[in-house]
Write a protein that holds these residues in place. Structure first.
Motif, PDB file in Angstrom:
ATOM      1  N   GLU A  79     -75.522   7.838   5.288  1.00  0.00           N
ATOM      2  CA  GLU A  79     -76.812   7.402   5.816  1.00  0.00           C
ATOM      3  C   GLU A  79     -77.913   8.425   5.551  1.00  0.00           C
ATOM      4  O   GLU A  79     -79.005   8.316   6.106  1.00  0.00           O
ATOM      5  N   ARG A  80     -77.621   9.423   4.697  1.00  0.00           N
ATOM      6  CA  ARG A  80     -78.543  10.539   4.523  1.00  0.00           C
ATOM      7  C   ARG A  80     -78.815  10.811   3.051  1.00  0.00           C
ATOM      8  O   ARG A  80     -77.911  10.734   2.219  1.00  0.00           O
ATOM      9  N   ASP A  81     -80.044  11.196   2.757  1.00  0.00           N
ATOM     10  CA  ASP A  81     -80.389  11.623   1.410  1.00  0.00           C
ATOM     11  C   ASP A  81     -79.690  12.953   1.113  1.00  0.00           C
ATOM     12  O   ASP A  81     -79.772  13.892   1.917  1.00  0.00           O
ATOM     13  N   PRO A  82     -79.009  13.079  -0.018  1.00  0.00           N
ATOM     14  CA  PRO A  82     -78.251  14.310  -0.280  1.00  0.00           C
ATOM     15  C   PRO A  82     -79.128  15.528  -0.544  1.00  0.00           C
ATOM     16  O   PRO A  82     -78.728  16.654  -0.225  1.00  0.00           O
ATOM     17  N   GLU A 125     -73.281  -1.993  10.652  1.00  0.00           N
ATOM     18  CA  GLU A 125     -74.689  -2.378  10.792  1.00  0.00           C
ATOM     19  C   GLU A 125     -75.605  -1.165  10.665  1.00  0.00           C
ATOM     20  O   GLU A 125     -76.691  -1.239  10.083  1.00  0.00           O
ATOM     21  N   GLU A 126     -75.150  -0.047  11.224  1.00  0.00           N
ATOM     22  CA  GLU A 126     -75.951   1.179  11.163  1.00  0.00           C
ATOM     23  C   GLU A 126     -76.147   1.607   9.716  1.00  0.00           C
ATOM     24  O   GLU A 126     -77.268   1.910   9.284  1.00  0.00           O
ATOM     25  N   MET A 127     -75.071   1.633   8.944  1.00  0.00           N
ATOM     26  CA  MET A 127     -75.207   2.093   7.556  1.00  0.00           C
ATOM     27  C   MET A 127     -75.977   1.098   6.697  1.00  0.00           C
ATOM     28  O   MET A 127     -76.721   1.490   5.793  1.00  0.00           O
ATOM     29  N   ARG A 128     -75.845  -0.198   6.985  1.00  0.00           N
ATOM     30  CA  ARG A 128     -76.628  -1.183   6.225  1.00  0.00           C
ATOM     31  C   ARG A 128     -78.122  -0.963   6.413  1.00  0.00           C
ATOM     32  O   ARG A 128     -78.917  -1.152   5.484  1.00  0.00           O
ATOM     33  N   ASN A 129     -78.534  -0.557   7.619  1.00  0.00           N
ATOM     34  CA  ASN A 129     -79.952  -0.311   7.871  1.00  0.00           C
ATOM     35  C   ASN A 129     -80.480   0.882   7.077  1.00  0.00           C
ATOM     36  O   ASN A 129     -81.694   1.029   6.911  1.00  0.00           O
ATOM     37  N   HIS A 130     -79.570   1.711   6.577  1.00  0.00           N
ATOM     38  CA  HIS A 130     -79.958   2.823   5.713  1.00  0.00           C
ATOM     39  C   HIS A 130     -79.825   2.456   4.238  1.00  0.00           C
ATOM     40  O   HIS A 130     -79.927   3.330   3.371  1.00  0.00           O
TER      41      HIS A 130
END
Length: 281
Positions: free
Chosen positions: A88-91, A120-125
């Motif tokens: 869920e984070r930009d590397p 659902e959380e990761m899809r939102n990212h």
């Protein structure tokens, strides 16, 4: 065996700096903090442990803000993410945040990483749950490139950037340890491929943890690696539980610390300290 805690730091519990001080004065070696950027109102993903998702999942502070606050009031405490939801984070941003924490703390950052369970959380990212493990691998590899090279580049399926300058670099060389979280059947594969340690939860069971430690040690020898340390997350504050993990060959016990106000947290830490001291005295 080393002792620390794993916890959710929220706006309703003990403050990060107070927690860091309380841990270090009691001789704990590490603090690992959980992360969730958000919880969706309509939930579909089944939380692995119970039907009702605990309140603390909705209110976690940002892990790097939390760990930095703990860093500036401590000298020895290891500062870990448990786990950082790297899918869920930009590397590039994450590499800078982790290196900055390692600089501020004088080389005490530990990067516990995983893909998470909340689809659902990761899809939102913008993350497709079906490819999250491949994405996790590339983001870890990309961060290592950034940490270890003055002009870093990475070209993968999910992560792609031409040469960049990105400072600071971590104090630890070649980089802070990457500890791969997970109980699944492929967790050891990921650990051996790009991790510096493995972090299952206590819920996997001491017997299964012991079996997998033996497998991990055998495979590490076969691939020419040294011993891979094992941390166990969310361990009950019970002597019997710790004794079983000691017998299994665990290196780091992370007690499950409830999210409570300061005074109640300190009382709980006193109890956990007594358990830890019975093994270190």
């Amino acid at each position: 065996m080393e002792f620390g805690v794993a916890t959710f730091v929220t706006d309703e519990g003990i403050a990060p700096a107070r927690l860091g001080e309380a841990l270090e004065v009691r001789g704990f070696a590490s603090l690992f903090v959980a992360e969730h950027t958000h919880i969706t109102v309509e939930r579909q993903s089944q939380w692995p442990e119970e039907d009702e998702l605990p309140r603390k999942y909705y209110r976690t502070l940002d892990p790097f803000v939390t760990l930095t606050a703990a860093a500036v009031v401590t000298e020895r405490l290891l500062l870990g993410t448990g786990i950082l939801l790297l899918v869920e984070r930009d590397p590039i941003t994450s590499a800078k945040e982790i290196a900055s924490l390692d600089q501020v703390s004088g080389g005490r950052a530990v990067v516990g990483i995983g893909a998470g369970w909340n689809l659902e959380e990761m899809r939102n990212h913008g993350t497709d749950p079906k490819t999250r493990m491949a994405l996790l691998r590339e983001r870890v590899q990309a961060m290592k490139e950034i940490w270890t090279k003055d002009q870093a580049e990475y070209h993968g399926t999910f992560v792609n950037f031409d040469p960049i300058f990105c400072w600071p670099k971590p104090v630890q060389r070649p980089h802070p340890p990457i500890v791969v979280g997970g109980n699944g059947p492929k967790a050891l594969d990921r650990t051996l491929e790009y991790g510096d340690g493995w972090m299952p939860t206590y819920g996997l069971g001491p017997e299964e943890i012991a079996r997998r430690i033996a497998e991990l040690e055998r495979r590490a020898v076969e691939t020419g690696r040294g011993r891979v340390p094992v941390s166990v997350y969310a361990v009950p504050g019970e002597r019997e539980a710790v004794a079983r993990l000691a017998d299994a060959g665990v290196d780091r016990v992370l007690f499950d610390l409830p999210t409570l106000p300061a005074e109640e947290t300190c009382r709980t830490l006193d109890e956990l300290e007594a358990v830890a001291r019975s093994f270190t005295a």
